[in-house]
Write a protein that holds these residues in place. Structure first.
Motif, PDB file in Angstrom:
ATOM      1  N   ALA A  40       0.928  -1.093  -0.050  1.00  0.00           N
ATOM      2  CA  ALA A  40       0.109   0.116  -0.070  1.00  0.00           C
ATOM      3  C   ALA A  40       0.735   1.097  -0.002  1.00  0.00           C
ATOM      4  N   ARG A  41       2.052   1.204   0.756  1.00  0.00           N
ATOM      5  CA  ARG A  41       2.786   2.297   0.963  1.00  0.00           C
ATOM      6  C   ARG A  41       3.553   2.670  -0.491  1.00  0.00           C
ATOM      7  N   HIS A  42       3.875   1.694  -1.140  1.00  0.00           N
ATOM      8  CA  HIS A  42       4.708   1.895  -2.321  1.00  0.00           C
ATOM      9  C   HIS A  42       3.648   2.192  -3.567  1.00  0.00           C
ATOM     10  N   LEU A  43       2.135   1.638  -3.561  1.00  0.00           N
ATOM     11  CA  LEU A  43       1.181   2.025  -4.566  1.00  0.00           C
ATOM     12  C   LEU A  43       0.836   3.313  -4.426  1.00  0.00           C
ATOM     13  N   GLN A  44       0.858   3.811  -3.398  1.00  0.00           N
ATOM     14  CA  GLN A  44       0.549   5.266  -2.945  1.00  0.00           C
ATOM     15  C   GLN A  44       1.534   6.057  -3.756  1.00  0.00           C
ATOM     16  N   ALA A  45       2.603   6.105  -3.395  1.00  0.00           N
ATOM     17  CA  ALA A  45       3.700   6.549  -4.090  1.00  0.00           C
ATOM     18  C   ALA A  45       3.864   6.484  -5.689  1.00  0.00           C
ATOM     19  N   VAL A  46       3.378   5.249  -6.206  1.00  0.00           N
ATOM     20  CA  VAL A  46       3.474   5.032  -7.534  1.00  0.00           C
ATOM     21  C   VAL A  46       2.436   5.731  -8.271  1.00  0.00           C
ATOM     22  N   LEU A  47       1.373   5.986  -7.558  1.00  0.00           N
ATOM     23  CA  LEU A  47       0.212   7.032  -7.847  1.00  0.00           C
ATOM     24  C   LEU A  47       0.468   8.439  -8.013  1.00  0.00           C
ATOM     25  N   VAL A  48       1.235   8.675  -6.888  1.00  0.00           N
ATOM     26  CA  VAL A  48       1.600  10.297  -6.799  1.00  0.00           C
ATOM     27  C   VAL A  48       2.597  10.560  -7.965  1.00  0.00           C
ATOM     28  N   CYS A  49       3.629   9.356  -8.318  1.00  0.00           N
ATOM     29  CA  CYS A  49       4.748   9.663  -9.265  1.00  0.00           C
ATOM     30  C   CYS A  49       3.882   9.872 -10.607  1.00  0.00           C
ATOM     31  N   GLN A  50       3.094   8.890 -10.951  1.00  0.00           N
ATOM     32  CA  GLN A  50       2.362   8.884 -12.214  1.00  0.00           C
ATOM     33  C   GLN A  50       1.991  10.224 -12.395  1.00  0.00           C
ATOM     34  N   ARG A  51       1.248  10.869 -11.239  1.00  0.00           N
ATOM     35  CA  ARG A  51       0.648  11.926 -11.666  1.00  0.00           C
ATOM     36  C   ARG A  51       1.688  13.267 -11.701  1.00  0.00           C
ATOM     37  N   HIS A  52       2.580  13.107 -10.873  1.00  0.00           N
ATOM     38  CA  HIS A  52       3.393  14.518 -10.906  1.00  0.00           C
ATOM     39  C   HIS A  52       4.639  14.469 -11.438  1.00  0.00           C
ATOM     40  N   PHE A  53       5.328  13.071 -11.845  1.00  0.00           N
ATOM     41  CA  PHE A  53       6.504  13.289 -12.161  1.00  0.00           C
ATOM     42  C   PHE A  53       6.733  13.917 -13.777  1.00  0.00           C
ATOM     43  N   GLN A  54       7.692  14.984 -13.840  1.00  0.00           N
ATOM     44  CA  GLN A  54       7.842  15.467 -15.100  1.00  0.00           C
ATOM     45  C   GLN A  54       9.126  15.062 -15.632  1.00  0.00           C
ATOM     46  N   ALA A  55       9.195  14.166 -16.664  1.00  0.00           N
ATOM     47  CA  ALA A  55      10.301  13.701 -17.170  1.00  0.00           C
ATOM     48  C   ALA A  55      11.153  15.026 -17.919  1.00  0.00           C
ATOM     49  N   GLU A  56      12.515  14.786 -17.753  1.00  0.00           N
ATOM     50  CA  GLU A  56      13.366  15.805 -18.797  1.00  0.00           C
ATOM     51  C   GLU A  56      13.984  14.910 -19.859  1.00  0.00           C
ATOM     52  N   ASP A  57      14.251  15.575 -20.766  1.00  0.00           N
ATOM     53  CA  ASP A  57      14.884  14.760 -21.979  1.00  0.00           C
ATOM     54  C   ASP A  57      16.109  13.927 -21.572  1.00  0.00           C
ATOM     55  N   SER A  58      16.907  14.777 -20.698  1.00  0.00           N
ATOM     56  CA  SER A  58      18.366  14.160 -20.443  1.00  0.00           C
ATOM     57  C   SER A  58      18.115  13.472 -19.038  1.00  0.00           C
ATOM     58  N   ASP A  59      17.013  13.059 -18.479  1.00  0.00           N
ATOM     59  CA  ASP A  59      16.995  12.133 -17.420  1.00  0.00           C
ATOM     60  C   ASP A  59      17.430  10.767 -17.572  1.00  0.00           C
ATOM     61  N   ILE A  60      17.958  10.095 -16.690  1.00  0.00           N
ATOM     62  CA  ILE A  60      18.506   8.617 -16.866  1.00  0.00           C
ATOM     63  C   ILE A  60      17.575   7.814 -15.758  1.00  0.00           C
ATOM     64  N   LEU A  61      17.031   6.934 -15.979  1.00  0.00           N
ATOM     65  CA  LEU A  61      16.197   6.013 -15.173  1.00  0.00           C
ATOM     66  C   LEU A  61      16.908   4.714 -15.124  1.00  0.00           C
ATOM     67  N   LEU A  62      17.332   4.220 -13.773  1.00  0.00           N
ATOM     68  CA  LEU A  62      17.798   3.064 -13.792  1.00  0.00           C
ATOM     69  C   LEU A  62      16.648   2.040 -13.064  1.00  0.00           C
ATOM     70  N   VAL A  63      16.489   1.051 -13.942  1.00  0.00           N
ATOM     71  CA  VAL A  63      15.187   0.148 -13.555  1.00  0.00           C
ATOM     72  C   VAL A  63      15.571  -1.203 -13.263  1.00  0.00           C
ATOM     73  N   THR A  64      14.953  -1.891 -12.313  1.00  0.00           N
ATOM     74  CA  THR A  64      15.279  -3.311 -11.944  1.00  0.00           C
ATOM     75  C   THR A  64      13.857  -3.871 -11.015  1.00  0.00           C
ATOM     76  N   THR A  65      14.057  -4.964 -10.924  1.00  0.00           N
ATOM     77  CA  THR A  65      13.281  -5.736 -10.212  1.00  0.00           C
ATOM     78  C   THR A  65      13.899  -5.540  -8.659  1.00  0.00           C
ATOM     79  N   PRO A  66      13.266  -5.779  -7.588  1.00  0.00           N
ATOM     80  CA  PRO A  66      13.962  -5.847  -6.381  1.00  0.00           C
ATOM     81  C   PRO A  66      15.215  -7.085  -6.405  1.00  0.00           C
ATOM     82  N   LYS A  67      16.292  -6.765  -5.835  1.00  0.00           N
ATOM     83  CA  LYS A  67      17.549  -7.581  -5.556  1.00  0.00           C
ATOM     84  C   LYS A  67      18.024  -8.167  -6.938  1.00  0.00           C
TER      85      LYS A  67
END
Ligand code: A3P
Length: 321
Positions: A40-67
């Motif tokens: 629930a704690r992470h879901l709440q954060a995902v929802l806010v992130c989906q709504r508010h995050f503004q990507a910049e063209d130069s951003d670098i996202l490091l993506v993984t599944t846990p561990k």
């Protein structure tokens, strides 16, 4: 912190009522949102992130599944992108800060517990970590030319690493007993793990990396262990910061690999004794850092089952471990 259901907004609580729910590996529950499992704690954060995050063209996202080696990837990319600034390894930020502080998670740190993420201190290119599945990424990320680096790890070692990590959190964080290997295995193979199903998470980014190779780089933990120079050179090139001949000769790449090695990072005082402001001990992110530990824990039947799922779900797309 894991017991803090109260940080979840009414809107999120209402949404959760409509979602499939299962017991979490640490405490409370996991909820399946847009096909993937979140606390629930992470879901709440995902929802806010989906709504508010503004990507910049130069951003670098490091993506993984846990561990899957997130801590390692964060350290390497931080060192890689800031190599001109910190030529002298003696005062390198990685010696006094944990990689998760230097490269914060979007949903697990910047947007957690109703925080309004403060991006004013970031300089371009901004580095972020995330476990958010591709299909659930904020629209601004999907529509931006920003770069995504996906690091995946073979499901057997990933599962064993999650099992150890969540049991550590249960014992130290919430004072509960450990989960049996069998209980955890059943959850993992049914896809019910944080940000799981593991295979679906990997497949989304794998497909994206094939369709948009200039946007998504797909790396494997095992390749990084076996051929670190080749993989990190590839990564540097992808991020637009290839190593020059002079840098190669001067041992800059070797220096980065040594700085970010399991031996070096796990023995630093900060990583032995420090803590994230979200609660986790830094030392929980360092256990063995080896390939193949799964065979020391799993039965032949368990290995066969994981191999079978991997074959069914991934081999057809050309992804093998
Ligand atoms: P093990 O539990 O198999 O040892 P994450 O960073 O995504 O949480 O993943 C943690 C896993 O990566 C742990 O695996 C951990 O030991 C390993 N790890 C952490 N730092 C590492 C490094 N510098 N090099 C290689 N592996 C590392």
């Amino acid at each position: 912190k894991y017991l803090q259901e109260s940080v979840v907004t009414e809107e999120c609580k209402k949404l959760i009522l409509s979602l499939p729910t299962e017991k979490d590996w640490v405490a409370n529950n996991l909820h399946q949102y847009q096909g993937f499992w979140h606390t629930a704690r992470h879901l709440q954060a995902v929802l806010v992130c989906q709504r508010h995050f503004q990507a910049e063209d130069s951003d670098i996202l490091l993506v993984t599944t846990p561990k899957s080696g997130t801590t390692w990837l964060k350290a390497i990319v931080f060192a890689l992108m800031n190599r001109d600034q910190y030529r002298n390894n003696n005062d390198h930020p990685l010696l006094s800060e944990n990689p998760h502080v230097l490269v914060p998670f979007l949903e697990i740190r910047l947007y957690i517990d109703g925080r309004v993420a403060d991006f004013t201190k970031f300089t371009s290119p901004r580095l972020f970590g995330t476990h958010i599945p591709f299909s659930s990424l904020p629209e601004t990320v999907k529509n931006s030319p920003c770069k995504l680096v996906y690091l995946c790890r073979n499901p057997k070692d990933t599962f064993v690493s999650i099992w150890h990590f969540t049991n550590k959190l249960r014992e130290k964080g919430v004072g509960m007993g450990t989960n049996s290997l069998e209980w955890s295995f059943d959850k993992f193979t049914r896809g019910v793990s944080l940000n799981g199903p593991f295979w679906d998470h990997v497949l989304e980014y794998w497909k994206e990396s094939l369709e948009n190779p200039e946007r998504v780089l797909f790396l494997k933990y095992e390749d990084m262990k076996e051929q670190p120079k080749v993989q990190v050179s590839k990564l540097a090139k992808f991020l637009g910061r290839p190593f020059s001949l002079e840098e190669e000769t001067n041992g800059v790449l070797d220096g980065i690999l040594k700085l970010c090695s399991f031996e070096n990072l796990s023995n630093l005082e900060v990583n032995k004794t420090g803590k994230l402001d979200t609660g986790e001990d830094f030392n929980a992110f360092f256990r063995q850092g080896e390939v193949g530990d799964a065979k020391n824990h799993l039965t032949p039947q368990m290995i066969e089952k994981l191999d079978q799922i991997t074959q069914e779900k991934l081999h057809g797309y050309g992804l093998k471990f």
